[in-house]
Design a protein around this motif. Structure first.
Motif, PDB file in Angstrom:
ATOM      1  N   GLY A   1       0.806  -1.223   0.000  1.00 26.15           N
ATOM      2  CA  GLY A   1       0.000   0.000   0.000  1.00 26.15           C
ATOM      3  C   GLY A   1       0.832   1.263   0.000  1.00 26.15           C
ATOM      4  O   GLY A   1       0.686   2.127  -0.880  1.00 26.15           O
ATOM      5  N   GLY A   2       1.696   1.397   0.992  1.00 20.63           N
ATOM      6  CA  GLY A   2       2.497   2.613   1.122  1.00 20.63           C
ATOM      7  C   GLY A   2       3.389   2.825  -0.078  1.00 20.63           C
ATOM      8  O   GLY A   2       3.494   3.939  -0.614  1.00 20.63           O
ATOM      9  N   TYR A   3       4.035   1.770  -0.527  1.00 18.39           N
ATOM     10  CA  TYR A   3       4.944   1.887  -1.677  1.00 18.39           C
ATOM     11  C   TYR A   3       4.191   2.372  -2.916  1.00 18.39           C
ATOM     12  O   TYR A   3       4.647   3.262  -3.631  1.00 18.39           O
ATOM     13  N   MET A   4       3.032   1.774  -3.168  1.00 19.23           N
ATOM     14  CA  MET A   4       2.275   2.154  -4.373  1.00 19.23           C
ATOM     15  C   MET A   4       1.797   3.602  -4.305  1.00 19.23           C
ATOM     16  O   MET A   4       1.842   4.321  -5.303  1.00 19.23           O
ATOM     17  N   VAL A   5       1.350   4.023  -3.135  1.00 22.66           N
ATOM     18  CA  VAL A   5       0.925   5.420  -2.987  1.00 22.66           C
ATOM     19  C   VAL A   5       2.113   6.333  -3.264  1.00 22.66           C
ATOM     20  O   VAL A   5       2.022   7.302  -4.015  1.00 22.66           O
ATOM     21  N   TYR A   6       3.256   5.976  -2.683  1.00 30.92           N
ATOM     22  CA  TYR A   6       4.411   6.864  -2.784  1.00 30.92           C
ATOM     23  C   TYR A   6       5.002   6.903  -4.198  1.00 30.92           C
ATOM     24  O   TYR A   6       5.395   7.966  -4.692  1.00 30.92           O
ATOM     25  N   ALA A   7       5.058   5.742  -4.859  1.00 29.59           N
ATOM     26  CA  ALA A   7       5.594   5.702  -6.225  1.00 29.59           C
ATOM     27  C   ALA A   7       4.699   6.521  -7.155  1.00 29.59           C
ATOM     28  O   ALA A   7       5.184   7.312  -7.979  1.00 29.59           O
TER      29      ALA A   7
END
Ligand code: ATP
Ligand code: MG
Length: 629
Positions: A259-265
């Motif tokens: 979740g966090g990675y996808m939001v940030y990317a």
């Protein structure tokens, strides 16, 4: 902990900010909270959007089908000039579903680790997304790594399947892949758990297939279902493990979650490149690096962009190849590394000027400090003074860009990464961990978590805690140094391990290197300290001359003078070693720790060299160094 508040991009309620940014994804279950983080070494945990559920391949493909089904998702450009293929979102979706079906039928399931050892072909992206679709964890190993390096990564992450190709193509040469996989799997324990090697036919080169274990993608694909429902995973389910470049030592298995990675990317890709619907976006990295993960695959595809994927190298068949691609495909956003920029700058302006670059709008740089001279060339020559140059600072560990100019900012500081992205809170601390305010130079730390932060070192949580959270308790220590100027802009000075201390004066290697590169005769420079009786440390400069120049006493003198005038007499080089090449990681970063050992006269203590691109260079440098001692 307080931080300097001179940043105009400051966000007041970060949790609310990130929860809003999370809405950029289509969640199966939307998260109701943002961060749940403790950086306390005794109870270290990092969780973002923890009650959310989603699937990364759905973000990148399924959700675009209705509105962008016929839009080019991946614009693949082959090594061989003239070869290219446009793959739509609908086509990419179908390929990914089929590959996921194949892996699933072979027994790959949620949480399993899959090694991808691939050339730069669309199937590399399909394989990443196919793993994500099943909730399996991919670990991409750069296709140029040796069987030993591959074996140690297979073992470290306990992979049960490998996706590879017969061979890759780079710069007109065939790169052996399947054979390396076979060799890796017979090493130690690496092959024990691997039940499947899915092989893509790329060149038609030799590939021995072991019955039961090895299968061809083109054969399996025909049988496989194009219907493969995506597994909704928890936000904190692992998405991938990626080993760092190894510039400073043994690579770390960096774990990123979903979740966090996808939001940030997605967030950083959109903001830093000022993405528009019709952009043709080209990140010239390899998928084997984090830049390829976040900015060839996950960020751009999550944003429904057209992402150009290039199979070859920037300098083949000649130094104008990149600009030819820009012209042919109307590239608007370009993202590359200082190592490539310096290599091309070395060849002069003519290869660039041969091609129309009027489509370009934003030019990005990542991987190392960009010397002001290289920045100016990128801006003035490549971008015709028209484009925004974004010098983006980040790490494998950070998942995405943390400090960068944004298009629309005034572009007046060649070599400055400028300001943190909204939501990011850096600080500078001195050796005792005291926070420095205002104009200052020190160790770069982060004082607050962000969604793209790595969660742990795979299989070694203690190493994670020790490496990043114990040096300056309460902060994430980046290992890099930086200077903050009166405007609050950050200038990355290089790795803290590389900082020089000459007669009590501290200086970053980047500064001295930039002074050298600013001289017309110099293509590239690397500077390290070595023990010096009087000064504590002396300055040893390895210099690569521009194409066509021969070493001479005049050039050496001119370079000494250059550094003296640019920085001051204290920085006068003790040794200028004209070198044929520099030791670099496979991703093109200078490995100064190796140069330090050579300068110290201890070439038998080079440490981990498994990620070195051209080991021969080291012998040449050792030989050359002996002449200066
Ligand atoms: P290892 O951690 O294994 O030694 P590495 O640090 O080279 O390898 P990466 O995560 O690929 O692994 O690189 C991140 C590092 O690259 C940063 O910590 C920084 O030193 C450097 N870097 C990246 N972008 C920039 C930039 N724009 N300016 C200056 N340095 C940069
Ligand atoms: Mg690092």
């Amino acid at each position: 902990m307080t931080t300097t508040s001179s940043n105009p991009r400051t966000v007041s309620d970060t949790d609310a900010f990130w929860l809003r940014e999370a809405e950029r994804l289509d969640w199966t279950k939307a998260p109701t909270s943002a961060s749940d983080v403790s950086w306390d070494a005794s109870d270290l945990h990092i969780r973002w959007f923890a009650d959310g559920a989603l699937n990364a391949s759905v973000q990148c493909l399924d959700r675009h089908l209705e509105t962008r089904g016929d839009k080019t998702a991946i614009l693949w450009v082959g090594d061989e000039p003239g070869v290219a293929k446009a793959i739509t979102y609908a086509e990419a979706h179908e390929e990914v579903c089929r590959m996921a079906s194949v892996l699933k039928a072979r027994g790959v399931t949620r949480g399993d680790r899959v090694i991808l050892y691939m050339p730069m072909v669309p199937e590399a992206a399909y394989a990443m997304l196919a793993c994500a679709r099943l909730g399996a964890v991919h670990s991409v190993v750069f296709g140029g790594f040796s069987p030993e390096a591959l074996a140690s990564r297979i073992e470290d992450c306990g992979a049960t399947a490998v996706v590879t190709a017969d061979e890759g193509r780079r710069g007109g040469k065939a790169i052996v892949l399947k054979k390396n996989v076979d060799a890796a799997l017979t090493r130690n324990d690496a092959g024990r758990a691997v039940h499947t090697v899915l092989t893509v036919k790329v060149t038609g080169g030799e590939a021995a297939m072991q019955a039961g274990r090895d299968v061809w993608w083109h054969e399996e694909k025909a049988e496989a279902s194009s219907d493969c429902p995506a597994e909704a995973v928890d936000a904190e389910d692992p998405l991938f493990i990626l080993y760092t470049s190894g510039s400073t030592g043994k690579p770390k298995g960096v774990l990123h979650t979903t979740g966090g990675y996808m939001v940030y990317a997605s967030y950083t890709h959109e903001k830093v490149f000022d993405l528009k619907e019709d952009d043709v976006y080209w990140c010239a990295a390899d998928v084997g690096w984090i830049t390829g993960h976040s900015y060839i695959v996950y960020g751009p595809l999550a944003n429904g962009a057209t992402t150009l994927m290039y199979e070859g190298v920037p300098t083949w068949p000649d130094a104008s190849r990149m600009w030819k691609i820009v012209e042919e495909h109307g590239v608007t956003l370009l993202y590359t590394a200082p190592t490539a920029i310096r290599a091309l700058m070395r060849e002069g302006d003519a290869p660039v000027e041969k091609h129309d670059r009027s489509s370009l709008r934003v030019l990005g740089s990542v991987g190392e400090p960009i010397n002001p001279e290289a920045w100016r060339w990128y801006h003035d020559v490549v971008g015709e003074g028209r484009c925004t140059v974004v010098d983006t600072w980040w790490q494998t560990e950070t998942g995405g860009i943390l400090i960068s100019p944004l298009p629309g900012d005034p572009m007046t500081k060649p070599g400055a990464a400028t300001k943190p992205m909204p939501g990011i809170e850096p600080a500078l601390v001195d050796a005792d961990g005291k926070v420095l305010e205002g104009e200052a130079e020190g160790n770069l730390v982060l004082t607050r978590s962000w969604p793209g932060q790595m969660r742990t070192v795979w299989g070694d949580h203690e190493r994670f805690v020790q490496t990043y959270f114990t040096t300056y308790p309460g902060t994430y220590f980046t290992g890099d140094g930086a200077r903050r100027d009166a405007d609050g802009d950050y200038w990355i000075t290089g790795r803290v391990d590389d900082v020089l201390n000459i007669s009590g004066h501290r200086m970053g290697t980047a500064e001295v290197e930039s002074a050298l590169v600013a001289h017309d005769a110099v293509a590239e420079a690397a500077v390290v300290g070595f023990p010096h009786d009087l000064k504590g440390q002396g300055l040893w400069c390895y210099v690569i001359l521009r194409a066509g120049l021969e070493p001479s006493a005049e050039i050496e003198k001119a370079l000494r003078d250059q550094v003296r005038t640019e920085i001051g007499p204290v920085a006068t080089p003790d040794v200028i070693q004209i070198a044929p090449g520099l030791p670099k990681t496979r991703s093109g970063k200078i490995m100064r720790r190796i140069l330090r050992k050579i300068a110290e006269g201890a070439p038998d203590q080079l440490g981990d060299t498994s990620t070195l691109a051209e080991p021969e260079v080291v012998d040449q440098l050792v030989e050359g160094a002996a002449r200066h001692r």
